[in-house]
Design a protein around this motif. Structure first.
Motif, mmCIF file in Angstrom:
data_model
loop_
_atom_site.group_PDB
_atom_site.id
_atom_site.type_symbol
_atom_site.label_atom_id
_atom_site.label_comp_id
_atom_site.label_asym_id
_atom_site.label_seq_id
_atom_site.Cartn_x
_atom_site.Cartn_y
_atom_site.Cartn_z
ATOM 1 N N ILE A 288 0.857 -1.188 0.000
ATOM 2 C CA ILE A 288 0.000 0.000 0.000
ATOM 3 C C ILE A 288 0.889 1.231 0.000
ATOM 4 C CG2 ILE A 288 -1.811 1.272 1.191
ATOM 5 C CD1 ILE A 288 -2.692 -1.286 2.505
ATOM 6 N N THR A 289 0.672 2.132 -0.945
ATOM 7 C CA THR A 289 1.426 3.387 -1.011
ATOM 8 C C THR A 289 0.483 4.524 -1.364
ATOM 9 O OG1 THR A 289 1.939 3.348 -3.390
ATOM 10 C CG2 THR A 289 3.414 2.105 -1.927
ATOM 11 N N ASP A 290 1.005 5.742 -1.325
ATOM 12 C CA ASP A 290 0.257 6.875 -1.845
ATOM 13 C C ASP A 290 0.150 6.751 -3.359
ATOM 14 O OD1 ASP A 290 0.226 7.721 0.717
ATOM 15 O OD2 ASP A 290 1.728 9.291 0.470
ATOM 16 N N ALA A 294 5.887 7.443 -9.710
ATOM 17 C CA ALA A 294 7.228 6.859 -9.633
ATOM 18 C C ALA A 294 7.216 5.564 -8.815
ATOM 19 C CB ALA A 294 8.200 7.872 -9.028
ATOM 20 N N MET A 295 6.510 5.579 -7.668
ATOM 21 C CA MET A 295 6.435 4.366 -6.852
ATOM 22 C C MET A 295 5.684 3.258 -7.580
ATOM 23 S SD MET A 295 6.000 5.438 -2.850
ATOM 24 C CE MET A 295 4.593 6.526 -3.045
ATOM 25 N N LYS A 296 4.642 3.626 -8.309
ATOM 26 C CA LYS A 296 3.883 2.622 -9.043
ATOM 27 C C LYS A 296 4.757 1.916 -10.072
ATOM 28 C CE LYS A 296 0.019 2.068 -12.252
ATOM 29 N NZ LYS A 296 -0.985 2.747 -13.078
ATOM 30 N N ASN A 297 5.537 2.697 -10.820
ATOM 31 C CA ASN A 297 6.401 2.118 -11.845
ATOM 32 C C ASN A 297 7.511 1.263 -11.224
ATOM 33 O OD1 ASN A 297 4.907 3.450 -13.786
ATOM 34 N ND2 ASN A 297 6.285 5.201 -13.897
ATOM 35 N N ASP A 374 -8.941 5.103 -14.742
ATOM 36 C CA ASP A 374 -7.921 4.330 -15.446
ATOM 37 C C ASP A 374 -7.106 3.461 -14.476
ATOM 38 O OD1 ASP A 374 -8.707 5.431 -17.827
ATOM 39 O OD2 ASP A 374 -7.163 7.005 -17.831
ATOM 40 N N GLU A 375 -7.024 3.905 -13.229
ATOM 41 C CA GLU A 375 -6.254 3.160 -12.232
ATOM 42 C C GLU A 375 -7.159 2.546 -11.161
ATOM 43 O OE1 GLU A 375 -1.946 5.400 -12.202
ATOM 44 O OE2 GLU A 375 -3.527 6.267 -10.947
ATOM 45 N N ARG A 376 -8.412 2.282 -11.509
ATOM 46 C CA ARG A 376 -9.406 1.828 -10.535
ATOM 47 C C ARG A 376 -9.013 0.520 -9.860
ATOM 48 N NH1 ARG A 376 -10.834 1.157 -15.682
ATOM 49 N NH2 ARG A 376 -11.778 -0.771 -16.463
ATOM 50 N N GLN A 377 -8.243 -0.332 -10.546
ATOM 51 C CA GLN A 377 -7.852 -1.608 -9.943
ATOM 52 C C GLN A 377 -6.857 -1.433 -8.785
ATOM 53 O OE1 GLN A 377 -6.419 -4.124 -13.092
ATOM 54 N NE2 GLN A 377 -8.481 -4.612 -13.819
ATOM 55 N N HIS A 378 -6.322 -0.224 -8.642
ATOM 56 C CA HIS A 378 -5.341 0.031 -7.583
ATOM 57 C C HIS A 378 -5.957 0.667 -6.334
ATOM 58 C CE1 HIS A 378 -1.622 -0.960 -9.793
ATOM 59 N NE2 HIS A 378 -2.253 -0.494 -10.858
#
Length: 555
Positions: A288-290, A294-297, A374-378
């Motif tokens: 779990i992150t904000d 950059a963290m996602k990639n 677009d990022e709903r799965q996250h």
């Protein structure tokens, strides 16, 4: 006759201001060489220096590193010494400080068993005089031992202008000082061949401890620093304790910056040895992150098999800023958005609810909502129910995550520190869990029903977690069930439940799929999958079907 001591470079009682080069007497001093005779007679400064005050090498600007004592003994008792290169002749030169430690000035012909002895001697001599030492040149022989070396004043050499801005040159300590000693290995010993003891700058024994060559962090201090660093004690407090223990700054052979440099290197080595080593090579199941690109990639690249989730709290706190300007924000838009996030129990329900939100309030052109979709799965809970999150859906700004790192990290903690402190915090959490396990071992929370299933929960969970389970057990009393469909061994139930959100209570209908053959159940609330606790909806189905024992899947 009585002898009179005078501090280094202070005038004699007669008022003369020039630095003294008068010999003294003292105790033996040995550094891997012969012991000096303790009884050494001296003469006046002028006659023993062997040159006039007007000589080019004996001007007042040249500072010889000697102290002074006058002893009127007979000249016959004086040993004869060879002439040195700094225009000093006659008897042995000795430096006296602290009232009892006397060190002979370096002169040609001195011999030392090893280079290390020579180096230690010259460092001590320099420390007493008040200048720093550096190795200017050295050569090794066939046996890899030092065969030739030049040790000199740390201010030797010429200054080099490195700054591009000529108007603001960088400070330099170089004065092209010629004070130095040359040593050559002769018959297995290091022998001084050339000696220059005159400096072209001021000397200060009181400031000797600040020279780099005189600063050293001992192994004992390093262990203290390492221990304090791993315990999360900041350097200023750690160094402060060392100062108190030593009785003052002047009693420490190092500075605070030396301690900081050591800890920085130690952290780097610990990080280099394997920052992910407390993980045993196993990637995390969930992260779990904000909402950070950059963290996602990075996570997708380093942990491709891990389920990455955005902090829901950080996303929803932006809602007033991003949508507050719409006229319908308080009259339905916000509540519709919250319904999409919290009330939908399947992906299909979410998609239908989201489309209704965009249509009703004409939000198709809102860039922020489009990026969220677009990022709903996250971040949308309905897409994350199949993964275990230990009850967390956010980074929990004011809940357990902050408490987890309390006292270990702060706003200025860098990455290397964070790795070490994370390990410390994790060890603390494990210790707390062990303590909780002992509490469960020694103290029992009574069951609130006669159900064998609750009794089994009492055996499986810690006391703290069992209290959460008991909340689900008590909630079974308020469940209303409806058998929706039956297909062979599979039954589908609808369970109506009262859910409290902040100060409001609302009715929510959940669906439960139940296998009557192996007693396996799966609820749309996802409580067991996400938190490891069996929900009251499945417990209600167990009761309706007369199941008395807890199925293996839930143990």
């Amino acid at each position: 006759m009585h002898s009179y001591w005078s501090p280094v470079f202070l005038p004699y009682p007669d008022g003369s201001q020039y630095p003294s080069n008068i010999q003294n007497v003292g105790y033996p001093f040995q550094y891997g060489m012969r012991t000096l005779t303790p009884h050494i007679a001296t003469s006046s400064a002028t006659s023993e220096r062997g040159c006039s005050e007007n000589s080019p090498d004996c001007r007042e600007t040249a500072v010889p590193c000697t102290n002074s004592i006058v002893d009127e003994e007979s000249k016959e008792d004086r040993p004869k010494s060879p002439e040195t290169d700094d225009c000093t002749t006659g008897s042995l030169q000795l430096v006296q400080t602290d009232g009892d430690n006397i060190i002979e000035e370096p002169r040609s012909g001195m011999e030392f068993n090893f280079f290390e002895d020579l180096h230690s001697y010259y460092k001590d001599y320099a420390k007493k005089c008040g200048f720093g030492v550096m190795t200017q040149r050295s050569e090794k022989g066939d046996d890899q031992s030092i065969r030739y070396a030049t040790l000199g004043c740390a201010r030797g050499g010429k200054a080099r202008i490195k700054s591009l801005n000529v108007a603001k040159p960088r400070p330099t300590g170089k004065t092209d000082c010629k004070a130095m000693i040359n040593a050559l290995k002769v018959e297995g010993k290091m022998r001084l061949t050339t000696v220059h003891n005159t400096h072209n700058h001021g000397l200060s024994p009181k400031k000797s401890r600040f020279f780099r060559c005189n600063r050293e962090v001992s192994e004992t201090v390093k262990r203290v620093l390492d221990t304090n660093d791993l315990a999360g004690i900041r350097m200023n407090k750690s160094f402060g304790s060392l100062v108190v223990g030593a009785g003052g700054f002047e009693n420490l052979p190092f500075l605070e910056n030396d301690c900081r440099n050591y800890i920085d290197k130690a952290r780097h080595l610990r990080l280099g040895a394997g920052g992910a080593g407390c993980m045993d090579g196993i990637p995390p199941k969930a992260i779990i992150t904000d909402q950070d690109r950059a963290m996602k990639n990075a996570i997708a690249k380093v942990f491709p098999e891990s389920r990455h989730r955005f902090c829901l709290w950080h996303i929803l706190k932006k809602v007033p800023e991003k949508l507050g300007s719409y006229a319908a924000y308080k009259s339905g838009l916000k509540s519709h958005l919250m319904k999409c996030v919290y009330d939908t129990q399947t992906v299909e329900e979410f998609e239908k609810c989201w489309d209704g939100l965009l249509n009703t309030y004409d939000l198709y052109k809102n860039v922020w909502l489009k990026s969220l979709y677009d990022e709903r799965q996250h971040w949308v809970p309905v897409f994350l129910k199949e993964y275990f999150w230990a009850g967390m859906n956010t980074t929990q700004r004011s809940e357990s995550m902050n408490a987890f790192f309390d006292g270990y990290v702060h706003a200025k903690t860098n990455l290397k520190e964070f790795v070490d402190q994370f390990d410390s915090a994790l060890r603390k959490k494990i210790e707390n869990e062990n303590n909780a396990d002992f509490h469960t071992f020694s103290v029992t929370i009574p069951c609130i029903s006669r159900s064998p299933i609750e009794k089994r929960f009492q055996e499986l969970y810690t006391n703290a977690k069992f209290r959460e389970v008991q909340q689900q057990v008590m909630g079974v009393l308020n469940m209303d069930l409806c058998l929706l469909s039956e297909d062979g061994v599979m039954k589908r139930y609808l369970v109506e439940d009262e859910v409290r959100v902040e100060e409001f209570t609302k009715l929510v209908t959940y669906s439960v799929n139940f296998n009557v053959e192996d007693y396996d159940g799966k609820c749309s609330c996802g409580l067991f999958e996400m938190r490891g606790i069996l929900c009251r909806h499945i417990l209600a189905i167990f009761r309706a079907n007369g199941i008395k024992l807890l199925p293996d899947r839930f143990q």
